[in-house]
Scaffold this active site. Structure first.
Site, PDB file in Angstrom:
ATOM      1  N   SER A 190       0.826  -1.199   0.000  1.00 23.44           N
ATOM      2  CA  SER A 190       0.000   0.000   0.000  1.00 23.44           C
ATOM      3  C   SER A 190       0.869   1.262   0.000  1.00 23.44           C
ATOM      4  O   SER A 190       1.589   1.517  -0.961  1.00 23.44           O
ATOM      5  CB  SER A 190      -0.957  -0.040   1.190  1.00 23.44           C
ATOM      6  OG  SER A 190      -2.022   0.849   1.011  1.00 23.44           O
ATOM      7  N   ASP A 194      -9.707  -6.771  -4.218  1.00 25.24           N
ATOM      8  CA  ASP A 194      -8.908  -5.660  -3.701  1.00 25.24           C
ATOM      9  C   ASP A 194      -9.566  -4.337  -4.092  1.00 25.24           C
ATOM     10  O   ASP A 194     -10.035  -4.178  -5.213  1.00 25.24           O
ATOM     11  CB  ASP A 194      -7.503  -5.748  -4.321  1.00 25.24           C
ATOM     12  CG  ASP A 194      -6.457  -4.981  -3.557  1.00 25.24           C
ATOM     13  OD1 ASP A 194      -6.793  -3.950  -2.950  1.00 25.24           O
ATOM     14  OD2 ASP A 194      -5.291  -5.411  -3.570  1.00 25.24           O
ATOM     15  N   HIS A 229      -7.383  -6.007   0.140  1.00 26.31           N
ATOM     16  CA  HIS A 229      -6.252  -5.081   0.084  1.00 26.31           C
ATOM     17  C   HIS A 229      -5.041  -5.611   0.846  1.00 26.31           C
ATOM     18  O   HIS A 229      -3.900  -5.445   0.400  1.00 26.31           O
ATOM     19  CB  HIS A 229      -6.697  -3.729   0.651  1.00 26.31           C
ATOM     20  CG  HIS A 229      -5.644  -2.673   0.619  1.00 26.31           C
ATOM     21  ND1 HIS A 229      -4.924  -2.353  -0.515  1.00 26.31           N
ATOM     22  CD2 HIS A 229      -5.171  -1.844   1.593  1.00 26.31           C
ATOM     23  CE1 HIS A 229      -4.066  -1.390  -0.242  1.00 26.31           C
ATOM     24  NE2 HIS A 229      -4.194  -1.067   1.029  1.00 26.31           N
TER      25      HIS A 229
END
Length: 526
Positions: free
Chosen positions: A236, A447, A494
């Site tokens: 991320s 995601d 995610h």
């Protein structure tokens, strides 16, 4: 760590003995209903007011909660955890550094009798950086009785900490001749939390300064560790910073592994959105959708034939809160005794698929980090606009990864320009340029970071590779090492490394072996 174990036990006793998370409470409710007893409904925040008050009052320190999470690493019964930072409950002085010798953690060695992949040495350390009160929290796993030839360095996402990689430490440290490092990014996790201030006045300068605040610390850490090249993996926001590092400090990567990176796609509102003023940015803390909203920031999926209509700007109150750095973390800090209950709303959803003990440990760990004073999070309003879109999208810059000049200092994470410049015929002086870095993108099959961003980056980097090879010398062609892959982790969102940890770990091991194969090929090409 005896002190950590004792404090952790006291905290659990103080919590009343009831499950903190929705998964645990749902089981209790089902059992109660089966016995004809009414079960309490927890709603969006499964932690009760009483339990939240108990946890807030117990004030479990980040050192204790990190130690508890690491205790779930296979074959590591007593994880080392330094208490030089994060050794106190949250306060105005939280995360100050205590360099006392008794706060250091001695490495823990697992032998072949208790560790089938040993002997290995596990170590928790605080690495000093230049400047006042600047340190990075580090956890490492080193294989003994063999020479370290490769290093894997892992960077967490926004607001998280290195403990979130607890499912990666053991399987990824099995490979011979590899050493694994996990770092808390500056101003996050249990790294020191110095003040963050922007000095630049222009938009580009502010973005550059905010990005460099993170990547300069990573480069200083690399130099202190005397690591020439490393395989860098970021999740991320950590993936975003890994790309920025590759652009500003070329020549030090064997491979780039990007797990659901933020900031790849371009959004017209994000790139034109006004930057926060210095007064706004120095207030509380910036928001990032990783703290909850799983659908924010979606781009059209790769199989959509027609793009959706342009996204409408966010409402004024949303952008005002964002630019003023009002975040869930700010609310947690301001909520006091209600903070643990608020956090349980996120942790109960995020960790519901994990075993009960691990989920509860991650809840405690998350809350202990979220309540610490803000630092690195202040940078986020300069990097991302509302919706988690980048103010300077990586899709504009990613083509420079692996194609940067090696003979020049880079003032910021920006590409050097046309890749073919180093191979121009007739040039009096040929400048050394990177000949490609392999990059792999990982996305979960559900995601909220759309895989299209990875595919778009793949196309752009492939085009740059073709340009580089058009005018490359024979030696440059032999040394060419750039390619890009996009891979999907099944049954993962995610947090691909947690949701689909077994498949994710197998994929990363494949990439580590690929690094070894490429090193052999490149050695023969010299």
């Amino acid at each position: 760590m005896a002190a950590a174990d004792s404090a952790d036990a006291q905290a659990r006793e103080g919590g009343g003995g009831k499950p903190m998370l929705a998964r645990h409470r749902a089981k209790q409710e089902a059992e109660a209903e089966a016995q004809g007893q009414p079960g309490a409904k927890s709603g969006h925040f499964p932690l009760s007011y009483k339990e939240g008050l108990s946890q807030w009052w117990a004030g479990i320190s980040p050192a204790v909660t990190e130690n508890h999470v690491l205790s779930f690493v296979p074959h590591l019964r007593q994880p080392p955890t330094h208490t030089q930072t994060g050794g106190k409950s949250a306060s105005n002085d939280s995360m100050n550094v205590d360099r006392s010798g008794d706060k250091e953690a001695q490495p823990v060695t697992t032998d072949k009798d208790t560790d089938p992949y040993g002997p290995r040495m596990w170590h928790s350390d605080l690495v000093p950086l230049s400047g006042k009160n600047r340190f990075l929290n580090e956890f490492s796993v080193e294989r003994l009785e063999e020479e370290t030839q490769n290093n894997l360095v892992m960077l967490h996402g926004y607001g998280a900490g290195l403990g979130f990689f607890y499912k990666q430490f053991e399987p990824l440290s099995r490979l011979a001749h590899w050493k694994l490092y996990a770092l808390d990014m500056p101003g996050m996790g249990r790294s020191s939390r110095p003040p963050f201030n922007i000095k630049a006045k222009d938009r580009e300068g502010k973005v550059n300064e905010a990005e460099s605040w993170f990547v300069d610390a990573l480069e200083e850490w690399r130099i202190k560790k005397k690591i020439d090249k490393m395989t860098l993996m970021g999740h991320s926001l950590g993936g975003y910073m890994a790309v920025c590092y590759a652009l500003k400090y070329p020549g030090h990567l064997n491979k780039l592994i990007l797990a659901s990176p933020v900031g790849i796609p371009e959004d017209p509102y994000a790139v034109n959105e006004a930057m926060p003023t210095e007064a706004e940015a120095n207030q509380l803390a910036a928001e990032f959708a990783e703290s909850g909203a799983e659908g924010a920031g979606q781009q059209p999926s790769a199989n959509q034939k027609q793009p959706p209509p342009p996204r409408r700007p966010y409402s004024k109150w949303v952008t005002t809160l964002w630019d003023a750095n009002i975040s869930p973390f700010s609310i947690v800090r301001l909520a006091g005794p209600l903070g643990p209950r608020l956090v349980s709303g996120w942790t109960s959803r995020r960790f519901s698929h994990l075993p009960a003990e691990e989920a509860e440990a991650l809840h405690d760990y998350s809350y202990s980090l979220f309540r610490q004073r803000g630092s690195g999070e202040y940078a986020l309003a300069y990097i991302l606009a509302p919706g988690a879109f980048a103010r300077s999208p990586l899709i504009r810059r990613v083509q420079g990864v692996g194609r940067q000049y090696l003979d020049a200092a880079h003032s910021g994470p920006e590409p050097d320009g046309a890749a073919a410049a180093s191979g121009n015929a007739g040039a009096d002086v040929k400048r050394l340029r990177e000949t490609g870095v392999p990059v792999v993108f990982y996305y979960g099959d559900h995601d909220w970071m759309d895989v299209k961003g990875g595919h778009d980056a793949q196309e752009k980097m492939a085009a740059e590779k073709r340009k580089a090879l058009e005018n490359a010398t024979e030696e440059e062609k032999r040394r060419e090492n750039g390619d890009v892959k996009v891979r999907i982790v099944k049954k993962a969102g995610h947090h691909v490394y947690l949701d689909g940890s077994d498949e994710f770990n197998e994929m990363v091991v494949e990439e580590m072996r690929d690094v070894e194969a490429r090193q052999k090929r490149l050695k023969g090409a010299r």
